[in-house]
Design a protein around this motif. Structure first.
Motif, PDB file in Angstrom:
ATOM      1  N   MET A  58       0.800  -1.219   0.000  1.00  0.00           N
ATOM      2  CA  MET A  58       0.000   0.000   0.000  1.00  0.00           C
ATOM      3  C   MET A  58       0.835   1.272   0.000  1.00  0.00           C
ATOM      4  O   MET A  58       1.884   1.337   0.618  1.00  0.00           O
ATOM      5  CB  MET A  58      -0.885   0.033   1.246  1.00  0.00           C
ATOM      6  CG  MET A  58      -1.809  -1.119   1.389  1.00  0.00           C
ATOM      7  SD  MET A  58      -2.665  -1.096   2.973  1.00  0.00           S
ATOM      8  CE  MET A  58      -1.309  -1.277   4.137  1.00  0.00           C
ATOM      9  N   THR A  60      -0.248   5.421   0.667  1.00  0.00           N
ATOM     10  CA  THR A  60      -1.347   6.234   1.172  1.00  0.00           C
ATOM     11  C   THR A  60      -1.047   7.708   0.945  1.00  0.00           C
ATOM     12  O   THR A  60       0.039   8.174   1.257  1.00  0.00           O
ATOM     13  CB  THR A  60      -1.541   5.965   2.676  1.00  0.00           C
ATOM     14  OG1 THR A  60      -1.742   4.561   2.853  1.00  0.00           O
ATOM     15  CG2 THR A  60      -2.722   6.716   3.226  1.00  0.00           C
ATOM     16  N   LYS A  77      -6.260   8.484  -0.080  1.00  0.00           N
ATOM     17  CA  LYS A  77      -6.307   7.682  -1.308  1.00  0.00           C
ATOM     18  C   LYS A  77      -5.268   6.588  -1.135  1.00  0.00           C
ATOM     19  O   LYS A  77      -4.083   6.866  -0.929  1.00  0.00           O
ATOM     20  CB  LYS A  77      -5.971   8.547  -2.518  1.00  0.00           C
ATOM     21  CG  LYS A  77      -5.957   7.783  -3.822  1.00  0.00           C
ATOM     22  CD  LYS A  77      -5.588   8.709  -4.971  1.00  0.00           C
ATOM     23  CE  LYS A  77      -5.459   7.957  -6.269  1.00  0.00           C
ATOM     24  NZ  LYS A  77      -5.009   8.852  -7.349  1.00  0.00           N
ATOM     25  N   THR A  79      -3.486   3.167  -2.682  1.00  0.00           N
ATOM     26  CA  THR A  79      -3.243   2.325  -3.845  1.00  0.00           C
ATOM     27  C   THR A  79      -2.453   1.106  -3.388  1.00  0.00           C
ATOM     28  O   THR A  79      -1.757   1.150  -2.381  1.00  0.00           O
ATOM     29  CB  THR A  79      -2.449   3.074  -4.940  1.00  0.00           C
ATOM     30  OG1 THR A  79      -1.213   3.527  -4.380  1.00  0.00           O
ATOM     31  CG2 THR A  79      -3.223   4.252  -5.482  1.00  0.00           C
ATOM     32  N   THR A  81      -2.034  -3.545  -4.159  1.00  0.00           N
ATOM     33  CA  THR A  81      -2.380  -4.764  -4.884  1.00  0.00           C
ATOM     34  C   THR A  81      -3.631  -5.411  -4.285  1.00  0.00           C
ATOM     35  O   THR A  81      -3.652  -6.609  -4.042  1.00  0.00           O
ATOM     36  CB  THR A  81      -1.201  -5.754  -4.852  1.00  0.00           C
ATOM     37  OG1 THR A  81      -0.859  -5.999  -3.476  1.00  0.00           O
ATOM     38  CG2 THR A  81      -0.002  -5.216  -5.592  1.00  0.00           C
ATOM     39  N   SER A  85      -8.359  -1.095  -6.097  1.00  0.00           N
ATOM     40  CA  SER A  85      -7.326  -0.068  -5.981  1.00  0.00           C
ATOM     41  C   SER A  85      -7.390   0.849  -7.193  1.00  0.00           C
ATOM     42  O   SER A  85      -7.554   0.375  -8.310  1.00  0.00           O
ATOM     43  CB  SER A  85      -5.948  -0.718  -5.903  1.00  0.00           C
ATOM     44  OG  SER A  85      -4.941   0.264  -5.875  1.00  0.00           O
ATOM     45  N   PRO A  86      -7.259   2.148  -6.990  1.00  0.00           N
ATOM     46  CA  PRO A  86      -7.137   2.875  -5.729  1.00  0.00           C
ATOM     47  C   PRO A  86      -8.504   3.026  -5.055  1.00  0.00           C
ATOM     48  O   PRO A  86      -9.545   2.919  -5.693  1.00  0.00           O
ATOM     49  CB  PRO A  86      -6.579   4.228  -6.148  1.00  0.00           C
ATOM     50  CG  PRO A  86      -7.141   4.447  -7.518  1.00  0.00           C
ATOM     51  CD  PRO A  86      -7.198   3.070  -8.139  1.00  0.00           C
TER      52      PRO A  86
END
Length: 107
Positions: A58, A60, A77, A79, A81, A85-86
């Protein structure tokens, strides 16, 4: 956006994958709630964030901060795996003595 130092440290630790610094942002009796699970104290919080970071890789980014006299809500926000995502998540936090006493993560 100006955010409190402890929240800035939390975000930086999460983005660097440093679970020790992340856990040190919390009080000894802090509680974290995420994805239907609850983690109590720094050791459980460190284990949880370490596992989550390895699983989801992640990053952030703070988007918006709302503060009241008793709590802070940080929209971020995220993002990584993970499916979807996001995503925009909300970190509902209570800060006491310059440490996070509780964190509830919601979608």
């Amino acid at each position: 956006m100006k955010i409190p130092k402890i929240i800035e440290t939390l975000i930086n630790a999460q983005n660097s994958g440093d679970s020790q610094i992340y856990a040190n942002c919390f009080s000894d009796v802090a509680i974290v709630s995420d994805e239907g699970n609850t983690y109590s104290g720094r050791i459980e919080i460190q284990q949880w964030i370490d596992k989550a970071h390895k699983k989801y890789n992640m990053l952030t980014e703070p988007v918006k901060l709302e503060e009241t006299a008793v709590s802070s809500v940080l929209s971020v926000k995220v993002t990584g795996t993970f499916p979807g995502s996001p995503a925009i998540l909300k970190y509902h936090m209570k800060i006491k003595n310059e440490l996070i006493d509780s964190l509830k993560i919601t979608g």
